[in-house]
Design a protein around this motif. Structure first.
Motif, PDB file in Angstrom:
ATOM      1  N   GLY A   1       0.133  -0.919  -0.290  1.00 38.17           N
ATOM      2  CA  GLY A   1      -0.201  -0.047   0.213  1.00 38.17           C
ATOM      3  C   GLY A   1       1.115   0.957   0.148  1.00 38.17           C
ATOM      4  O   GLY A   1       1.533   1.400   0.460  1.00 38.17           O
ATOM      5  N   TYR A   2       0.742   2.453  -0.436  1.00 37.91           N
ATOM      6  CA  TYR A   2       1.231   3.619  -0.903  1.00 37.91           C
ATOM      7  C   TYR A   2       0.901   4.820   0.554  1.00 37.91           C
ATOM      8  O   TYR A   2      -0.504   5.241   0.350  1.00 37.91           O
ATOM      9  CB  TYR A   2       1.682   4.273  -1.587  1.00 37.91           C
ATOM     10  N   LEU A   3       1.472   5.463   0.649  1.00 34.98           N
ATOM     11  CA  LEU A   3       1.428   6.838   1.175  1.00 34.98           C
ATOM     12  C   LEU A   3       1.439   8.068   0.835  1.00 34.98           C
ATOM     13  O   LEU A   3       2.421   8.184  -0.011  1.00 34.98           O
ATOM     14  CB  LEU A   3       2.061   6.892   2.892  1.00 34.98           C
ATOM     15  N   HIS A   4       1.059   8.801   0.123  1.00 38.74           N
ATOM     16  CA  HIS A   4       0.915   9.876  -0.866  1.00 38.74           C
ATOM     17  C   HIS A   4       0.765  11.388  -0.206  1.00 38.74           C
ATOM     18  O   HIS A   4      -0.602  11.175   0.258  1.00 38.74           O
ATOM     19  CB  HIS A   4       0.200   9.997  -2.085  1.00 38.74           C
ATOM     20  N   CYS A   5       1.952  11.915   0.116  1.00 37.96           N
ATOM     21  CA  CYS A   5       1.393  13.775   0.147  1.00 37.96           C
ATOM     22  C   CYS A   5       1.875  14.285  -0.917  1.00 37.96           C
ATOM     23  O   CYS A   5       2.937  14.123  -0.932  1.00 37.96           O
ATOM     24  CB  CYS A   5       2.472  13.408   2.012  1.00 37.96           C
ATOM     25  N   ALA A   6       1.568  15.753  -0.175  1.00 36.74           N
ATOM     26  CA  ALA A   6       1.770  16.846  -1.510  1.00 36.74           C
ATOM     27  C   ALA A   6       2.004  18.361  -0.789  1.00 36.74           C
ATOM     28  O   ALA A   6       0.521  17.945   0.241  1.00 36.74           O
ATOM     29  CB  ALA A   6       1.224  17.160  -2.926  1.00 36.74           C
ATOM     30  N   THR A   7       3.168  18.769  -1.334  1.00 34.58           N
ATOM     31  CA  THR A   7       2.707  19.784  -0.383  1.00 34.58           C
ATOM     32  C   THR A   7       3.477  20.921  -1.533  1.00 34.58           C
ATOM     33  O   THR A   7       4.025  20.682  -1.742  1.00 34.58           O
ATOM     34  CB  THR A   7       3.748  20.271   0.939  1.00 34.58           C
ATOM     35  N   ASP A   8       3.200  22.466  -1.044  1.00 28.86           N
ATOM     36  CA  ASP A   8       3.486  23.505  -2.507  1.00 28.86           C
ATOM     37  C   ASP A   8       4.597  24.418  -1.007  1.00 28.86           C
ATOM     38  O   ASP A   8       5.152  25.575  -1.288  1.00 28.86           O
ATOM     39  CB  ASP A   8       2.249  24.882  -2.039  1.00 28.86           C
ATOM     40  N   TRP A   9       4.918  23.481   0.137  1.00 28.24           N
ATOM     41  CA  TRP A   9       5.972  24.654   1.042  1.00 28.24           C
ATOM     42  C   TRP A   9       7.223  24.018   1.106  1.00 28.24           C
ATOM     43  O   TRP A   9       7.453  22.756   1.698  1.00 28.24           O
ATOM     44  CB  TRP A   9       5.679  25.052   2.488  1.00 28.24           C
ATOM     45  N   GLN A  10       8.544  24.449   0.503  1.00 29.55           N
ATOM     46  CA  GLN A  10       9.761  22.851   0.722  1.00 29.55           C
ATOM     47  C   GLN A  10      10.396  23.060   1.593  1.00 29.55           C
ATOM     48  O   GLN A  10      10.844  21.832   1.609  1.00 29.55           O
ATOM     49  CB  GLN A  10      10.836  24.160  -0.234  1.00 29.55           C
ATOM     50  N   PRO A  11       9.833  23.846   3.088  1.00 27.71           N
ATOM     51  CA  PRO A  11      10.720  23.310   4.259  1.00 27.71           C
ATOM     52  C   PRO A  11      10.075  22.626   4.134  1.00 27.71           C
ATOM     53  O   PRO A  11      10.201  21.495   5.234  1.00 27.71           O
ATOM     54  CB  PRO A  11      10.208  24.755   5.376  1.00 27.71           C
ATOM     55  N   TYR A  12       7.948  22.416   4.565  1.00 27.63           N
ATOM     56  CA  TYR A  12       8.060  21.395   4.795  1.00 27.63           C
ATOM     57  C   TYR A  12       8.174  20.068   4.736  1.00 27.63           C
ATOM     58  O   TYR A  12       8.049  19.175   5.047  1.00 27.63           O
ATOM     59  CB  TYR A  12       6.332  21.456   5.478  1.00 27.63           C
ATOM     60  N   ALA A  13       8.194  20.184   3.325  1.00 26.81           N
ATOM     61  CA  ALA A  13       8.301  19.119   2.579  1.00 26.81           C
ATOM     62  C   ALA A  13       9.756  18.094   2.287  1.00 26.81           C
ATOM     63  O   ALA A  13       9.667  17.265   2.449  1.00 26.81           O
ATOM     64  CB  ALA A  13       8.363  19.210   0.606  1.00 26.81           C
ATOM     65  N   GLU A  14      10.369  19.285   2.993  1.00 22.71           N
ATOM     66  CA  GLU A  14      11.646  18.879   3.238  1.00 22.71           C
ATOM     67  C   GLU A  14      11.423  17.988   4.970  1.00 22.71           C
ATOM     68  O   GLU A  14      12.116  16.057   4.873  1.00 22.71           O
ATOM     69  CB  GLU A  14      13.222  19.654   3.708  1.00 22.71           C
ATOM     70  N   GLN A  15      10.481  18.226   5.892  1.00 24.96           N
ATOM     71  CA  GLN A  15      10.682  17.738   6.790  1.00 24.96           C
ATOM     72  C   GLN A  15       9.576  16.629   6.661  1.00 24.96           C
ATOM     73  O   GLN A  15      10.344  15.132   7.486  1.00 24.96           O
ATOM     74  CB  GLN A  15       9.749  19.050   7.863  1.00 24.96           C
ATOM     75  N   MET A  16       9.251  16.648   5.680  1.00 26.47           N
ATOM     76  CA  MET A  16       7.980  14.923   4.910  1.00 26.47           C
ATOM     77  C   MET A  16       8.843  14.230   4.639  1.00 26.47           C
ATOM     78  O   MET A  16       8.864  13.264   5.472  1.00 26.47           O
ATOM     79  CB  MET A  16       7.182  15.428   4.421  1.00 26.47           C
ATOM     80  N   LEU A  17      10.002  14.820   4.000  1.00 30.27           N
ATOM     81  CA  LEU A  17      10.587  13.390   3.061  1.00 30.27           C
ATOM     82  C   LEU A  17      11.825  12.443   3.996  1.00 30.27           C
ATOM     83  O   LEU A  17      11.945  11.196   4.736  1.00 30.27           O
ATOM     84  CB  LEU A  17      11.810  14.624   2.583  1.00 30.27           C
ATOM     85  N   GLU A  18      11.989  13.311   5.391  1.00 32.37           N
ATOM     86  CA  GLU A  18      13.030  13.210   6.726  1.00 32.37           C
ATOM     87  C   GLU A  18      11.908  12.431   7.014  1.00 32.37           C
ATOM     88  O   GLU A  18      12.582  11.043   7.609  1.00 32.37           O
ATOM     89  CB  GLU A  18      13.171  14.779   7.372  1.00 32.37           C
ATOM     90  N   VAL A  19      10.822  12.870   8.136  1.00 29.76           N
ATOM     91  CA  VAL A  19      10.085  11.804   9.099  1.00 29.76           C
ATOM     92  C   VAL A  19       9.411  10.767   7.432  1.00 29.76           C
ATOM     93  O   VAL A  19       9.155   9.886   8.908  1.00 29.76           O
ATOM     94  CB  VAL A  19       8.714  12.704   9.015  1.00 29.76           C
ATOM     95  N   LEU A  20       9.428  10.940   6.560  1.00 28.61           N
ATOM     96  CA  LEU A  20       8.975   9.296   6.349  1.00 28.61           C
ATOM     97  C   LEU A  20      10.247   8.710   5.891  1.00 28.61           C
ATOM     98  O   LEU A  20       9.695   7.481   6.461  1.00 28.61           O
ATOM     99  CB  LEU A  20       8.536   9.863   4.965  1.00 28.61           C
ATOM    100  N   ALA A  21      10.806   8.993   6.117  1.00 29.55           N
ATOM    101  CA  ALA A  21      12.257   7.981   5.090  1.00 29.55           C
ATOM    102  C   ALA A  21      12.405   7.771   7.283  1.00 29.55           C
ATOM    103  O   ALA A  21      13.526   6.649   7.203  1.00 29.55           O
ATOM    104  CB  ALA A  21      13.529   9.059   4.637  1.00 29.55           C
ATOM    105  N   GLN A  22      12.056   7.972   7.944  1.00 30.32           N
ATOM    106  CA  GLN A  22      13.309   7.046   9.444  1.00 30.32           C
ATOM    107  C   GLN A  22      11.584   6.308   9.841  1.00 30.32           C
ATOM    108  O   GLN A  22      11.622   5.924  10.776  1.00 30.32           O
ATOM    109  CB  GLN A  22      12.749   8.371  10.194  1.00 30.32           C
ATOM    110  N   GLU A  23      10.570   6.541   9.359  1.00 29.88           N
ATOM    111  CA  GLU A  23       9.555   5.098   9.703  1.00 29.88           C
ATOM    112  C   GLU A  23       9.692   3.954   8.819  1.00 29.88           C
ATOM    113  O   GLU A  23       9.619   3.685   7.531  1.00 29.88           O
ATOM    114  CB  GLU A  23       7.831   5.815   8.869  1.00 29.88           C
TER     115      GLU A  23
END
Length: 262
Positions: free
Chosen positions: A199-221
């Motif tokens: 299954g997949y988790l799809h997130c989207a944002t138009d705010w680069q600092p949030y995108a960077e945090q999302m990437l960090e948090v998701l990669a740590q799971e």
């Protein structure tokens, strides 16, 4: 898309709708409170939304009355039978914070073979999506007008979802408010646990600092795997909204992240 509604983690009260025909657990209008505490007070717990003002139109009220009984899924502190809720066995995608429902309706029409369980507490947004359901003849959407964290904790067992959509949650631009952002490790873990293998988790944002945090948090799971080196190409099913298109013309970026359950 649910910026400012289901787009942050914060304690907030839930009010009942003023429409007497609606289920008593459907929350009412919400409003943002920029001075609210970053963490819940003693005895309170985190929620997936903040309060926001809004007016329900006559058309949305009619949609509540006419379509609510069929398409609103009342919150219950017990596992939901998705086949019973949708009237069929089908892959199910959870959407957290759909705003006014434009993208949700587009995706549901594009993917009629998939069920969409959508969480949103903003009354006008719920009414707007119900109205779109009626206008477009959609049958594969159910709306739970309740805190998504409660829905995850009590209604959705582990391994029951085929996908999760979190599009444009509130970025909480100020650094001191970053902890209010929705995509934090505890919630990501809950989402990952409720996905089936693959299954997949799809997130989207138009705010680069949030995108960077999302990437960090998701990669740590550890239960999730990135389908891209960093950010993914926009999947075909996610529409380009007017807001997003205007931002792109002004040079603003949009970042999609697509992770799968290992």
């Amino acid at each position: 898309m649910g910026r400012g509604v289901a787009g942050s983690l914060q304690s907030a009260p839930v009010m009942n709708l003023p429409v007497t025909d609606l289920p008593p657990d459907v929350p009412g209008p919400t409003e943002s409170n920029d001075d609210a505490p970053l963490h819940p007070r003693h005895g309170e717990r985190l929620k997936s939304f903040v309060r926001r003002n809004g007016r329900t139109t006559d058309g949305q009220q009619r949609a509540f009355a006419e379509l609510g009984p069929q398409y609103l899924l009342p919150y219950r502190a017990a596992p939901v039978d998705l086949a019973d809720a949708f009237g069929r066995e089908a892959p199910t995608v959870l959407e957290i914070g759909f705003g006014m429902g434009e993208a949700t309706a587009h995706i549901a029409a594009l993917m009629p073979e998939t069920n969409f369980l959508c969480c949103e507490v903003h009354e006008p947004g719920v009414g707007a999506l119900l109205k779109r359901i009626g206008e477009q003849g959609l049958t594969n959407i159910r709306i739970c007008a309740h805190d998504a964290v409660d829905v995850l904790d009590h209604m959705l067992p582990h391994g029951v979802l085929d996908g999760v959509h979190v599009f444009f949650p509130d970025p909480w631009h100020k650094k001191r408010h970053n902890k209010r952002r929705l995509l934090q490790p505890p919630l990501v873990k809950k989402l990952a646990e409720r996905l089936r293998a693959g299954g997949y988790l799809h997130c989207a944002t138009d705010w680069q600092p949030y995108a960077e945090q999302m990437l960090e948090v998701l990669a740590q799971e550890p239960l999730l795997h990135n389908t891209a080196v960093a950010y993914a190409d926009k999947p075909h099913y996610r529409p380009l909204t007017k807001f997003e298109n205007r931002g792109l013309k002004l040079g603003h970026g949009v970042w999609d992240l697509v992770f799968t359950r290992t």
